[in-house]
Design a protein around this motif. Structure first.
Motif, short mmCIF file in Angstrom:
data_model
loop_
_atom_site.label_atom_id
_atom_site.label_comp_id
_atom_site.label_asym_id
_atom_site.label_seq_id
_atom_site.Cartn_x
_atom_site.Cartn_y
_atom_site.Cartn_z
N LEU A 1 0.83 -1.21 0.00
CA LEU A 1 0.00 0.00 0.00
C LEU A 1 0.87 1.25 0.00
O LEU A 1 0.58 2.22 -0.71
CB LEU A 1 -0.94 -0.01 1.20
CG LEU A 1 -1.89 1.19 1.31
CD1 LEU A 1 -2.76 1.32 0.06
CD2 LEU A 1 -2.76 1.06 2.56
N PHE B 1 -6.22 5.84 -0.76
CA PHE B 1 -5.20 5.33 0.17
C PHE B 1 -5.81 5.18 1.57
O PHE B 1 -5.65 4.13 2.21
CB PHE B 1 -4.00 6.26 0.22
CG PHE B 1 -3.08 6.00 1.38
CD1 PHE B 1 -2.19 4.94 1.35
CD2 PHE B 1 -3.13 6.81 2.50
CE1 PHE B 1 -1.35 4.69 2.43
CE2 PHE B 1 -2.30 6.57 3.59
CZ PHE B 1 -1.40 5.50 3.56
N ARG C 1 -8.18 2.21 1.77
CA ARG C 1 -7.45 0.93 1.80
C ARG C 1 -6.72 0.72 3.13
O ARG C 1 -6.67 -0.39 3.65
CB ARG C 1 -6.45 0.86 0.64
CG ARG C 1 -7.12 0.76 -0.71
CD ARG C 1 -6.09 0.67 -1.81
NE ARG C 1 -6.70 0.64 -3.14
CZ ARG C 1 -6.05 0.31 -4.24
NH1 ARG C 1 -4.76 0.00 -4.20
NH2 ARG C 1 -6.67 0.30 -5.40
N TYR C 2 -6.17 1.79 3.67
CA TYR C 2 -5.46 1.69 4.94
C TYR C 2 -6.43 1.35 6.07
O TYR C 2 -6.14 0.51 6.91
CB TYR C 2 -4.71 2.99 5.22
CG TYR C 2 -3.95 3.01 6.51
CD1 TYR C 2 -3.22 1.90 6.95
CD2 TYR C 2 -3.94 4.14 7.31
CE1 TYR C 2 -2.51 1.93 8.13
CE2 TYR C 2 -3.24 4.17 8.50
CZ TYR C 2 -2.53 3.06 8.91
OH TYR C 2 -1.83 3.09 10.09
#
Length: 117
Positions: A50, A64, A67-68
């Motif tokens: 990632l 981002f 997804r994190y």
């Protein structure tokens, strides 16, 4: 709860409280004595894949962050986030990062999640 994000390169301030390094790698050019890091939960950081994806400019900060947050639902990361949350509920916490733009980094995502809880 009083949590904030600062760069690890900034001078230590009296109101930093517990200083938590939220980067997987130790920041270049900073000694451990100068950083005064109290906790370093490496399992709370974004995965290598990632990080590479985001730093390559392949996606937006919003993607981002999404997804994190998904990665943070894993058991180890969730436990570590709970630990940092407990620290923040007990007093001041400063999330430290070497990111050039802390406001658009994983540290900002962590801060938001801490503030929401």
């Amino acid at each position: 709860m009083n949590a904030r994000v600062r760069r690890v390169y900034d001078p230590v301030e009296p109101d930093d409280g517990v200083r938590v390094l939220v980067d997987r790698l130790w920041p270049r050019g900073v000694s451990k004595d100068a950083a005064r890091v109290d906790e370093w939960p490496k399992g709370l950081t974004p995965s290598a894949g990632l990080r590479r994806w985001y730093h390559a400019g392949e996606g937006s900060y919003e993607e981002f962050a999404r997804r994190y947050e998904a990665e943070l639902s894993a058991p180890e990361a969730s436990e570590l986030l709970d630990r940092v949350r407990e620290l923040a509920e007990a007093g001041d916490v400063t999330l430290l990062t070497a990111a050039r733009s802390p406001g658009e980094s994983h540290a900002a995502v962590l801060l938001r999640l801490l503030d929401e809880m």
